[in-house]
Design a protein around this motif. Structure first.
Motif, short mmCIF file in Angstrom:
data_model
loop_
_atom_site.label_atom_id
_atom_site.label_comp_id
_atom_site.label_asym_id
_atom_site.label_seq_id
_atom_site.Cartn_x
_atom_site.Cartn_y
_atom_site.Cartn_z
N GLU A 344 0.81 -1.23 0.00
CA GLU A 344 0.00 0.00 0.00
C GLU A 344 0.84 1.27 0.00
N ASN A 345 2.16 1.15 0.28
CA ASN A 345 3.04 2.34 0.31
C ASN A 345 3.82 2.54 -0.98
N ILE A 346 3.68 1.61 -1.91
CA ILE A 346 4.42 1.71 -3.18
C ILE A 346 3.92 2.89 -3.99
N LEU A 347 4.84 3.68 -4.52
CA LEU A 347 4.49 4.73 -5.48
C LEU A 347 4.39 4.06 -6.86
N LYS A 348 3.19 3.56 -7.15
CA LYS A 348 3.00 2.67 -8.30
C LYS A 348 3.35 3.34 -9.63
N ASP A 349 3.02 4.61 -9.77
CA ASP A 349 3.35 5.30 -11.03
C ASP A 349 4.85 5.35 -11.26
N LEU A 350 5.60 5.57 -10.17
CA LEU A 350 7.06 5.59 -10.28
C LEU A 350 7.57 4.19 -10.64
N TRP A 351 7.07 3.18 -9.99
CA TRP A 351 7.50 1.81 -10.27
C TRP A 351 7.19 1.44 -11.73
N ASN A 352 6.02 1.84 -12.21
CA ASN A 352 5.67 1.56 -13.62
C ASN A 352 6.63 2.27 -14.57
N SER A 353 6.97 3.50 -14.23
CA SER A 353 7.91 4.25 -15.07
C SER A 353 9.26 3.55 -15.12
N ILE A 354 9.71 3.05 -13.97
CA ILE A 354 11.00 2.35 -13.89
C ILE A 354 10.97 1.04 -14.67
N THR A 355 9.89 0.26 -14.50
CA THR A 355 9.83 -1.05 -15.15
C THR A 355 9.60 -0.94 -16.66
N ASP A 356 9.19 0.23 -17.14
CA ASP A 356 9.01 0.43 -18.58
C ASP A 356 10.29 0.85 -19.30
N ILE A 357 11.35 1.17 -18.54
CA ILE A 357 12.57 1.70 -19.16
C ILE A 357 13.22 0.67 -20.09
#
Length: 637
Positions: A344-357
């Motif tokens: 619940e504390n994950i900044l999901k938009d940031l994680w998605n941006s990272i995993t899309d690199i």
């Protein structure tokens, strides 16, 4: 269209050749034009477009004998590692310096993708089938070190460094990088690039659109000068007793209620600003109450009492959001507290941006693998997402990790290879013998790089014996199980380090400020060094190719036998390769010769493949005299 960007590049070069008046100097090292020219390398004056066109023609010719790697190619990799803007930097106009901006003739002196394409025939001639590039993405300006800044201070992971392009071509930097990948693939070479997912430059483009992805502190807080000044910004200060408690908990992998920094330190941090803006090229934010805030610099996060100075040009990304953990410390950016590291504390938009690199670079450029900087410090869930998403695109996509510890966990995490610790141990006979013995008994938990140096360590040639030690290291490593690895300049016996990150003392760091380090400033390799080991590398490669051709059990412990020698400075081992036995024997003492006896299992006739000298064993022992740094590679009957 196959090789679309390489074909476009070729057409552009032809256009320049036909239309530009060539009335200027453009010097290059002779070996760039003729890879076989390994001694008395002088600089020669050439016509740039004609030279680059000839290089592309050579690549097409060499492609008839291209490398033919299997899908599981990482274990077969022979790596050429480079910092692009440095490896192909050269004083082309002969004015005694590497100019940062393109000359009047339109060509850059710092390294570019075009010049790296031209270097591919040379890299191919060294037997390297993989090019591994340090970060090639855009670089931040604020707080930069040296006059170019660190490639690890990534301003935007989705943008390439525009300084790696040649403006005269009138192509985008993306097109030029694509052309490089296409050229490498023509030779059967793989392309690996390095990425940093945990940090960003303090003036990152991402902070403009997503300030919530970053930590912020009050703009009025100065950076720490005195190490004990708790009211200025720097790494959090812990008491000695707290340090011991923290280390004990982490060692037990107990991440519950990790000791936080002091309240004074935590209160420096604020919420994310409502507005972001640039002020004198520095990124700033404004809170609801009008207070101005800034992004704080990162620092070495482990151990908590690490004495490294603050990294002026990079910051940590805020991977989790929790009101009790709104600060940078060991328990928020590496040893994540269990209360923080929840879904619940994950900044999901940031994680998605990272995993899309990585998929972005796979789909747009066709890269074959990545090195993840400090991947072991990422949350395990994020690391798994990064790897899984890339392998959904390409099941054979390779992941390497910058980890000095070799463990089965790395394989379980999805990595194909680790950096390992050879850059720190290669010059110690005791440590090398211990490693070889261990590998002969149980193998290695994960394949690792066979190299005596990296971009963060002292150069092999700067250690005792200069070129002789470098030769010994290449010979010893060439027949061990692992990934053979040339850090650009190793083959030239370059002594200037790229960075003073690991294995340097304070005196070394004073000797090499950022202005004298290629990781931060405009410098070039010493291509004219006659003490290079290029021919020796090729000679060893010939032996290796002859006996390791189609060898399927390179990583099996049963093919490696550690041999006992009478002198502790001697490294001795044997490889059982199909029906052949190769004996590798060398004296790591650069001053004293050694009268050495090596125990063998049988009486053999032995011939040194380097010198042609023949030896005989007696009573299951080989007895001979080895000069300082002497190497023999013997085929045993």
């Amino acid at each position: 269209m196959k090789n679309k960007n390489l074909n476009k590049l070729e057409a552009k070069l032809m256009e320049i050749k036909n239309n530009q008046v060539y009335d200027y100097d453009y010097f290059i090292p002779e070996i760039w034009l003729d890879p076989n020219k390994s001694k008395q390398i002088s600089k020669i004056n050439i016509n740039p477009p004609a030279f680059f066109l000839e290089a592309i023609s050579k690549i097409n010719d060499l492609s008839r004998n291209k490398f033919n790697l299997s899908n599981d190619w990482s274990n077969q990799a022979v790596v050429y590692n480079m910092l692009t803007r440095f490896t192909t930097a050269f004083d082309h106009d002969g004015d005694g310096k590497i100019n940062i901006i393109p000359g009047k003739n339109g060509w850059r002196e710092t390294g570019t993708f075009l010049k790296t394409i031209a270097l591919l025939p040379y890299i191919f001639s060294l037997g390297c089938n993989t090019v591994y590039m340090l970060p090639i993405t855009s670089i931040g300006i604020d707080g930069k070190k040296g006059n170019l800044g660190s490639p690890y201070a990534i301003k935007n992971p989705y943008k390439l460094d525009s300084n790696l392009s040649e403006p005269i071509l009138e192509m985008t930097v993306e097109e030029e990088f694509s052309a490089f990948v296409e050229a490498a693939h023509l030779l059967g070479m793989k392309v690996v690039t390095e990425f940093v997912f945990r940090t960003a430059s303090i003036d990152s483009d991402l902070a403009i659109e997503h300030p919530e992805w970053f930590y912020w502190i009050k703009n009025s807080i100065p950076n720490r000068i005195k190490p004990d000044d708790e009211n200025s910004y720097g790494p959090p200060i812990f008491s000695d007793s707290d340090i011991e408690k923290i280390k004990a908990k982490v060692e037990k992998k107990d991440f519950d209620n990790l000791i936080p920094p002091s309240k004074i330190y935590r209160n420096m941090f604020t919420e994310a600003p409502e507005i972001t803006f640039y002020e004198d090229e520095k990124l700033r934010g404004r809170l609801k109450n009008g207070e101005i805030v800034k992004i704080p610099s990162a620092f070495a996060d482990w151990p908590p009492n690490d004495v490294q100075p603050v990294w002026s040009d990079v910051t940590y990304l805020k991977l989790y959001e929790h009101k009790d953990f709104n600060y940078i410390a060991y328990n928020t950016v590496r040893m994540y507290d269990n209360k923080l590291a929840k879904a619940e504390n994950i900044l999901k938009d940031l994680w998605n941006s990272i995993t899309d690199i990585i998929p972005y670079y796979q789909n747009n450029f066709g890269i074959d693998g990545v090195m993840i900087d400090m991947g072991h410090a990422l949350p395990s869930e994020l690391r798994a997402e990064i790897i899984n998403k890339a392998r959904e695109n390409n099941q054979y996509f390779v992941f390497w990790e910058e980890n000095f510890v070799l463990s089965k966990k790395s394989v379980e995490d999805g990595y194909n290879a680790s950096l390992g610790f050879l850059p720190f141990d290669q010059h110690s006979a005791q440590k090398m013998n211990a490693l070889i013995y261990q590998m002969s008994v149980e193998g290695s938990p994960i394949p690792f790089f066979l190299t005596p140096e990296s971009h963060n360590t002292p150069r092999a040639a700067s250690r005792k014996g200069t070129d002789e030690f470098s030769k010994l290291a290449w010979a010893v490593n060439s027949f061990l199980p692992g990934l053979l690895f040339i850090h650009s300049g190793f083959e030239l016996c370059e002594t200037n380090p790229v960075n003073t990150g690991l294995g340097f003392n304070k005196e070394d760091q004073q000797k090499y400020p950022p202005e004298k380090l290629p990781l931060f400033s405009n410098l070039s390799l010493n291509w004219s060094n006659d003490k290079n080991i290029i021919d020796f590398i090729r000679k060893i490669n010939e032996i290796r190719s002859k006996y390791f051709q189609d060898f399927q059990e390179n990583y099996s412990p049963k093919t490696l036998i550690h041999l006992k020698a009478s002198d502790p400075d001697i490294i001795a081992y044997m490889r059982i390769i199909n029906t052949y036995k190769l004996l590798i024997l060398c004296n790591l003492n650069g001053i004293h010769k050694s009268n050495v006896a090596v125990e063998l299992n049988d009486n053999s006739k032995i011939e040194d493949l380097l010198s042609g000298t023949k030896y005989k064993t007696k009573y299951n022992k080989l007895i001979l005299n080895l000069k300082p740094y002497q190497i023999i590679i013997c085929l045993c009957d």
